[in-house]
Design a protein around this motif. Structure first.
Motif, short mmCIF file in Angstrom:
data_model
loop_
_atom_site.label_atom_id
_atom_site.label_comp_id
_atom_site.label_asym_id
_atom_site.label_seq_id
_atom_site.Cartn_x
_atom_site.Cartn_y
_atom_site.Cartn_z
N ILE A 87 -30.37 -23.19 -21.17
CA ILE A 87 -29.68 -24.40 -20.70
C ILE A 87 -29.10 -25.12 -21.92
O ILE A 87 -29.82 -25.40 -22.89
CB ILE A 87 -30.66 -25.32 -19.95
N GLN A 88 -27.84 -25.42 -21.84
CA GLN A 88 -27.11 -26.04 -22.96
C GLN A 88 -27.83 -27.26 -23.53
O GLN A 88 -28.04 -27.38 -24.74
CB GLN A 88 -25.73 -26.44 -22.44
N SER A 89 -28.25 -28.18 -22.67
CA SER A 89 -28.80 -29.45 -23.17
C SER A 89 -30.17 -29.27 -23.82
O SER A 89 -30.68 -30.19 -24.45
CB SER A 89 -28.87 -30.48 -22.05
N ARG A 90 -30.76 -28.08 -23.66
CA ARG A 90 -32.04 -27.85 -24.34
C ARG A 90 -31.83 -27.30 -25.74
O ARG A 90 -32.79 -27.00 -26.45
CB ARG A 90 -32.90 -26.88 -23.53
N VAL A 91 -30.59 -27.13 -26.12
CA VAL A 91 -30.29 -26.70 -27.49
C VAL A 91 -29.40 -27.78 -28.10
O VAL A 91 -28.17 -27.69 -28.10
CB VAL A 91 -29.59 -25.33 -27.51
N PRO A 92 -30.02 -28.83 -28.61
CA PRO A 92 -29.24 -29.99 -29.06
C PRO A 92 -28.26 -29.67 -30.19
O PRO A 92 -27.37 -30.47 -30.48
CB PRO A 92 -30.30 -31.00 -29.52
N GLU A 93 -28.41 -28.49 -30.80
CA GLU A 93 -27.46 -28.09 -31.84
C GLU A 93 -26.03 -28.03 -31.30
O GLU A 93 -25.07 -28.22 -32.05
CB GLU A 93 -27.87 -26.73 -32.44
#
Ligand code: TRP
Ligand code: SF4
Length: 405
Positions: A87-93
């Motif tokens: 999930i995109q938002s779980r990879v704040p990079e």
């Protein structure tokens, strides 16, 4: 830049969880993901922040569709053992890179992306005059560049976003990839390859730079990949030096277009939620039958005895996807001679769609029964994705001189 050889490439693609997936997604994107997952190192993610750019007023939509979408992927044959799902938002990079890229992207580049105005007109009921929406393709560029992906499977409507990503990568490398002693460092790195390999690298670089020999680039890249005694930094430097530029910190990706990225919908237009012409990926069979039975046909066939013309009929578009050559011949003859009725004609399509959906529905049911398994797949994928993105961001921060001691 010449494309990287297959085994060096990473693939990334995302999908927005704004509604249930339909057969257009299946034929357009999911089938290509399934194919690519065995050939490349694949990262597939839920683009929840992208969904938020258009759904910031009703964010519950995202949570309501997210897990079902992941289940649709798994049902379609995405193998969590082969591809990394996250999930995109779980990879704040992704957000950090988006911000850093926002410093160097000229406003005009974003305003000129065709989807920016198109979507604003198409989704008139929403206020999309926001900073986030303007930055949609920039966030997408960050998604791609954070993994230094080489290939991005997308629909045709997304090609402009990949083009923007390429331009951004080029600009980034130009601005931050030319550390002062680049040439000297590159030459020193060549010497570290050892005598024979150094000579080979130089001759390949020369034939690329003087004759544009793409094969030579491929060979040189293969050489660098197997070279034992050089650091990651030197390797990147030598990739960049090959083509004359600076160090390639962010490689330029390419779009990978699917052949049937224009799956026809029930009205003959491209299948899309906004046209209301979709069949759900695992829609209930009764509902599928009803939709297909009532879908429009060539308007010339008012009565059963009126002949028709397949080219003017949306059902024919579906035959092109689902039917064998024999069936298609039967349709063409039967339609033009009024030998068959439209319901007869639709039956093979109905059967084929239901046959396609059956295994998808069954596999989805298994996952629906074990939500913990699905959560686990995603949790693991997020960790793995984050490791990769973190590495890129470390380098990006260094290149931008944001590491203070
Ligand atoms: N914009 C893409 C779409 O609407 C989704 C997406 C977001 C994406 N980030 C991406 C696709 C990165 C490929 C790569 O289909
Ligand atoms: Fe369309 Fe088939 Fe009817 Fe011809 S017979 S109009 S192709 S549904």
């Amino acid at each position: 830049m010449a494309p990287l050889p297959a085994h060096y490439q990473r693939v990334i693609s995302g999908m927005r969880p704004t509604g249930p997936l339909h057969l257009g997604h299946y034929h357009g994107v999911l089938k290509s993901w399934v194919q690519l997952q065995h050939e490349y190192e694949c990262f597939f993610f839920v683009a929840d922040w992208h969904a938020l750019t258009t759904h910031y007023e009703d964010p519950q939509v995202i949570g309501a569709n997210l897990w079902d979408m992941v289940i649709d992927w798994l049902a379609a044959g995405i193998d969590p053992g082969a591809a990394t799902l996250f999930i995109q938002s779980r990879v704040p990079e992704h957000a950090e890179l988006h911000l850093l890229l926002s410093m160097i992207v000229p406003l005009g580049w974003l305003e000129r992306v065709p989807t920016y105005r198109e979507q604003q007109t198409q989704l008139k009921e929403k206020d999309l005059a926001t900073y986030g929406f303007l930055g949609y393709p920039l966030l997408q560029s960050a998604d791609i560049l954070a993994y230094r992906a080489g290939l991005v499977p997308v629909g045709e409507d997304q090609v402009a976003h990949i083009e923007l990503t390429r331009e951004l990568a080029r600009r980034f490398n130009y601005l931050y990839g030319r550390d002062p002693g680049f040439e000297d460092k590159a030459e020193a790195a060549i010497r570290k390859l050892g005598k024979r390999n150094a000579r080979f690298y130089r001759s390949l670089r020369k034939s690329y730079q003087e004759q544009g020999d793409e094969e030579a680039v491929d060979k040189a890249r293969a050489l660098l990949e197997t070279a034992q005694n050089i650091s990651v930094g030197d390797r990147e430097r030598l990739y960049g030096y090959l083509e004359g530029g600076g160090k390639i910190i962010l490689p330029e990706p390419e779009a990978w277009l699917t052949p049937t990225s224009k799956m026809p919908g029930l009205d003959g237009q491209k299948m899309s939620k906004s046209y209301g012409n979709t069949i759900g990926l695992r829609e209930d069979p009764e509902s599928v039958r009803k939709k297909l039975r009532t879908m429009p046909t060539d308007p010339a066939r008012v009565r059963r005895i009126d002949p028709g013309e397949p080219e003017k009929c949306p059902v024919w578009q579906l035959h092109k996807i689902y039917s064998t050559e024999d069936t298609r011949r039967w349709v063409e003859e039967g339609c033009r001679s009024a030998g068959i009725g439209c319901l007869d004609c639709k039956q093979p399509v109905i059967d084929a769609v239901l046959a396609e959906q059956r295994p998808l529905r069954e596999k989805a049911a298994e996952y629906l029964d074990q939500p913990e398994t699905v959560r686990g797949i995603i949790a693991e994928g997020c960790d793995a994705a984050r490791d990769v993105a973190r590495e890129t961001l470390d380098e990006v921060r260094h290149a931008m001189q944001l590491v203070y001691r």
